[in-house]
Design an enzyme around this catalytic site. Structure first.
Site, PDB file in Angstrom:
ATOM      1  N   GLU A 188      -5.261   1.819  13.404  1.00 22.76           N
ATOM      2  CA  GLU A 188      -4.479   0.597  13.592  1.00 22.76           C
ATOM      3  C   GLU A 188      -3.020   0.750  13.169  1.00 22.76           C
ATOM      4  O   GLU A 188      -2.287  -0.225  13.087  1.00 22.76           O
ATOM      5  CB  GLU A 188      -5.133  -0.544  12.806  1.00 22.76           C
TER       6      GLU A 188
ATOM      7  N   CYS B 278       3.950  -7.854  10.392  1.00 19.99           N
ATOM      8  CA  CYS B 278       3.367  -7.439  11.671  1.00 19.99           C
ATOM      9  C   CYS B 278       4.437  -7.070  12.685  1.00 19.99           C
ATOM     10  O   CYS B 278       4.235  -6.211  13.538  1.00 19.99           O
ATOM     11  CB  CYS B 278       2.502  -8.554  12.257  1.00 19.99           C
TER      12      CYS B 278
ATOM     13  N   HIS C 296      -6.313  -6.372   8.661  1.00 21.38           N
ATOM     14  CA  HIS C 296      -5.504  -5.207   8.328  1.00 21.38           C
ATOM     15  C   HIS C 296      -5.107  -5.286   6.859  1.00 21.38           C
ATOM     16  O   HIS C 296      -5.013  -6.374   6.284  1.00 21.38           O
ATOM     17  CB  HIS C 296      -4.217  -5.155   9.176  1.00 21.38           C
TER      18      HIS C 296
END
Length: 446
Positions: A174, A370, A249
């Site tokens: 990720e 992000c 995450h």
């Protein structure tokens, strides 16, 4: 040679919408099927970039990807002209059209994992695009990500842009959302911190409600291909209970910068041992470790997830002081706001807190952290990056006008069936590549 940490934010794409595609991301699912405003989303992101650039931070830009992805729809068996393919997908499989239309590449913390030249065996900056194989709409990003990174970081003597790892669950990767680097100064050798949710081959606690996306095997593979030394890498397992609470995450529950780790007390399995390993390895690199641990009694995990307290940017100003960039939602949560009011200075090593309105991104589960990919560059490496990707007054003005010209101010999931949206997106992106001077990186330009 002196180095700084540049933040490369993703420009929000013209198809920004709320399709609720990300299981495990609470905000994404909670806002499913609501109406989005792509123009507002893009301008909110641009304002954040411009304000940070005005504060003296190196601020770069990564372009959005072509959406809807006709390539994906063709791979899934749809045939005809591009317009016919979009129309047929909208009629027969709207869920696939939604995946093909996602603007999720805006969250560039998932674009790649980056290791600076001070850490790597060959003295180059290494990028590994993330395969993001846990979600269809994100698994299609890595090829375009690689093209964009190679267009921006094109000097192969200074930069190595790898292919993504194989897109298998055993190597679920990720990107930088599960990676942090600690150091004394950015140009010094650092310790790279990889956080994973599960292992394909080693037993350990795993979440029961939501899937863990990052694997230990993927993290170790990235460290190997970047030429990192074992003595300067740390691998930690996410707390599975946190994942089940919506921490999909690591950057939803922890953020680091320089030698400071700002995290929740329930971030990792065997958390005290993680701190100790970081301290020992950082000592070898000539640095200490400052841990700012937020107790559950002050901020519970649900508060952290809804406010995105830890999905913040922790940045070092040129005078050495650290600032924390948080979304407006942190001020709207009473427990989080109270914690932030008592945070600044002293043992926190955080000297100021800045609040940004990123409402459109937040509704899809993406906060300040992000939206950015951190890239440490020394002076020579920075000079080799084209001027068209660095935020300044001129570029901001051009991009703000570009968004005003090309973006819609309303987009619902039903609007994805409008075949004209594809043409609007391509026209906008073709113009963007000229503004940024990055060449023909999109399929439709070839």
């Amino acid at each position: 040679m002196k180095a700084t940490e540049a933040n490369f934010d993703g420009l929000v794409g013209p198809t920004h919408n709320y399709a609720g595609l990300s299981y495990g991301n609470v905000a994404s699912r909670n806002n499913e099927k609501s109406v989005a405003n792509p123009k507002a989303a893009a301008k909110q992101g641009l304002r954040k970039m411009k304000q940070l650039a005005d504060l003296g931070f190196d601020q770069g830009i990564l372009p959005p990807q072509e959406r809807p992805s006709v390539r994906l729809l063709r791979d899934l068996g749809f045939v005809g002209t591009d317009a016919e393919i979009v129309a047929r997908a909208a009629k027969e499989a709207p869920e696939l059209l939604a995946a093909a239309s996602s603007a999720s590449s805006m969250w560039t913390a998932n674009a790649a994992t980056v290791s600076p030249s001070a850490d790597t065996s060959d003295g180059r900056v290494h990028f590994s695009p993330a395969n993001l194989c846990s979600k269809l709409h994100r698994a299609i990003e890595h090829d375009s990500t690689r093209r964009a990174l190679r267009a921006i970081f094109r000097d192969e003597k200074r930069f190595a842009v790898h292919n993504a790892l194989e897109g298998t669950p055993a190597l679920g990767d990720e990107g930088a959302a599960n990676h942090t680097r600690f150091c004394s100064k950015y140009e010094d050798k650092g310790v790279e911190f990889f956080v994973y949710g599960r292992s394909e081959f080693q037993r350990g606690p795993e979440p029961q409600r939501y899937p863990a996306r990052q694997t230990l095997e993927a993290s170790r593979a990235v460290a190997r291909r970047h030429g990192l030394e074992d003595g300067y890498t740390v691998f930690a397992r996410q707390n599975p209970d946190a994942i089940d609470a919506g921490v999909f995450h690591n950057d939803v529950i922890a953020v680091g910068n320089a030698n400071t780790l700002f995290c929740h007390e329930q971030a990792f399995v065997d958390q005290k041992a993680v701190y100790e390993e970081l301290r020992v390895k950082l000592a070898k690199a000539g640095s200490g470790l400052n841990v700012v641990e937020v107790p559950t009694s002050a901020v519970g995990i649900p508060d952290a997830v809804t406010s995105y307290l830890f999905n913040s940017q922790l940045l070092s100003r040129r005078d050495g002081k650290q600032i924390l960039i948080v979304p407006q939602e942190c001020r709207e949560n009473p427990r989080v706001a109270a914690y932030l009011d008592g945070l600044k200075g002293g043992d926190s090593h955080i000297d100021d807190v800045l609040v940004f309105d990123l409402r459109e991104s937040m509704k899809n589960g993406g906060g300040p952290a992000c939206l950015r990919l951190r890239v440490v560059l020394n002076d020579a490496e920075r000079l080799s990056v084209g001027l068209g990707v660095w935020m300044n007054d001129t570029l901001f003005g051009r991009l703000d006008a570009w968004v005003e010209k090309h973006y819609r101010d309303r987009l619902s999931p039903e609007d994805l069936a409008d075949v004209q949206l594809l043409n609007e997106c391509r026209t906008a992106l073709d113009e963007l590549t000229q503004i940024m001077a990055i060449g023909s990186i999109y399929d439709f330009q070839r």
